[in-house]
Design an enzyme around this catalytic site. Structure first.
Site, short mmCIF file in Angstrom:
data_model
loop_
_atom_site.label_atom_id
_atom_site.label_comp_id
_atom_site.label_asym_id
_atom_site.label_seq_id
_atom_site.Cartn_x
_atom_site.Cartn_y
_atom_site.Cartn_z
N SER A 109 0.84 -1.20 0.00
CA SER A 109 0.00 0.00 0.00
C SER A 109 0.88 1.25 0.00
O SER A 109 1.67 1.45 -0.91
CB SER A 109 -0.97 -0.04 1.18
OG SER A 109 -1.96 0.97 1.06
N ASP A 150 -9.58 -4.23 -5.77
CA ASP A 150 -8.95 -3.06 -5.15
C ASP A 150 -9.27 -1.84 -6.02
O ASP A 150 -8.98 -1.86 -7.23
CB ASP A 150 -7.44 -3.26 -5.07
CG ASP A 150 -6.70 -2.10 -4.43
OD1 ASP A 150 -7.33 -1.08 -4.10
OD2 ASP A 150 -5.47 -2.22 -4.25
N HIS A 185 -7.76 -4.79 -1.41
CA HIS A 185 -6.52 -4.06 -1.13
C HIS A 185 -5.75 -4.71 0.03
O HIS A 185 -6.29 -4.90 1.11
CB HIS A 185 -6.83 -2.60 -0.79
CG HIS A 185 -5.62 -1.73 -0.69
ND1 HIS A 185 -4.82 -1.44 -1.77
CD2 HIS A 185 -5.06 -1.10 0.37
CE1 HIS A 185 -3.83 -0.65 -1.39
NE2 HIS A 185 -3.95 -0.43 -0.10
#
Length: 326
Positions: free
Chosen positions: A161, A270, A300
């Site tokens: 991320s 995502d 995600h």
């Protein structure tokens, strides 16, 4: 099946409160942390310990090593940056600790997971500065684990991320080290693993519109992260959030010229998946060797929250590492 209820209050969702002075109050109880495990034991296949990087910034690093790693065998080094939108989380978060432990065990690698200063108290590029400083610490370190166990000539940058965004930007800086009068030798970066990297932009992408009601990291939540972490006065088309603007950074050609191996990992569920593909496409156009791994049904950061998904990821990473000719 009914559509999920859209998240309408991202601050409440994140359990943060924006203060009048520009700082935020974080609900730390939402993010349980775990101590390092430095003592070998039959029940602990990976040992870990914490080391200070820069006391004036309160930055530090957690190191992981397989319990059975015996010198003089030198193992690949993975520098892993944690996620959290540049605003939340830390290197000792329980889920990141478990992920790094599993990665060290399954890949038979040394993992170094640096902390970095968080926004909005420390807006970008503070995290990038700290990420690069962590590499300088590794290069100069007299730490026994680094010196006796890690093969500094076989190092990879990785992040999940926001950590994936950080790895990307630290990678560009590292590739341009000679231009920056920065000597990282004998540390030699061989590639990057961008795991569900955090990218954005002003105009909504197709996947952001399709997954506007995502329950993990919907665009409305990403907007808050970018608002809190980007330099004051810029929008989401700044190069930190949207690397594709202006045909990307010139540093990508240097990465291609160095022969780095890059893997971009994402999930079809995502909202950022289109942006991740766009960045992979940009890197490929700049001469970078890129492997894309996009999994159906994954949200995600899926492998962080679901340990059952880690093995296939680590197999893919292992192929990248083994493909490097030393």
């Amino acid at each position: 099946m009914s559509e999920p209820t859209p998240i309408t209050d991202p601050y409440a969702y994140l359990n943060i409160v924006k203060n009048p002075d520009g700082s935020i109050t974080r609900d730390l109880t939402k993010f349980p942390c775990t101590p390092a495990t430095p003592d070998p034991s039959p029940l602990n296949p990976v040992v870990s310990k914490d080391v200070s990087v820069n006391k004036s910034k309160s930055t530090w690093m957690r190191l992981y090593a397989p319990n059975d790693a015996v010198p003089p065998q030198k193992l690949p080094l993975i520098v892993y940056y944690h996620g959290g939108g540049f605003v939340l989380c830390s290197a000792d978060l329980q889920v990141f600790h478990a992920f790094c432990s599993d990665m060290s065990r399954d890949l038979n690698a040394i993992v170094a997971s640096p902390s970095y200063r968080l926004a909005p108290e420390h807006r970008l590029p503070a995290a990038y500065d700290d990420g690069l400083e962590a590499l300088e610490w590794i290069r100069n370190s007299g730490d026994e684990w680094i010196g006796s166990r890690a093969d500094l000539s076989n190092a990879f940058l990785m992040g999940t991320s926001a950590g994936g965004n950080l790895a990307y930007n630290v990678g560009i800086r590292s590739a341009a080290a000679s231009d920056l009068d920065l000597d990282l030798s004998p540390l030699r970066i061989r590639g990057m693993i961008l795991h569900h990297p955090f990218f954005g932009g002003e105009e909504r992408s197709g996947s952001e519109m399709r997954l506007a009601s995502d329950q993990v990291c919907p665009p409305i939540v990403s907007d808050v992260f970018w608002d809190l972490c980007l330099p004051v006065g810029v929008d989401r088309d700044h190069e930190y959030s949207n690397p594709t603007v202006g045909d990307g950074s010139g540093g990508l050609e240097k990465i291609g010229g160095l022969g780095w191996k890059v893997m971009v990992v994402g999930g079809e569920e995502d909202p950022m998946v289109d942006r991740q593909r766009d960045v992979a496409k940009l890197m490929r156009r700049k001469g970078v060797e890129v492997v894309e791994v996009f999994n159906d049904g994954d949200f995600h950061g899926a492998e962080i929250g679901d340990p059952s998904k880690r093995k296939p990821l680590f197999v893919s990473i292992g192929k990248i590492i083994s493909s490097v000719v030393l």
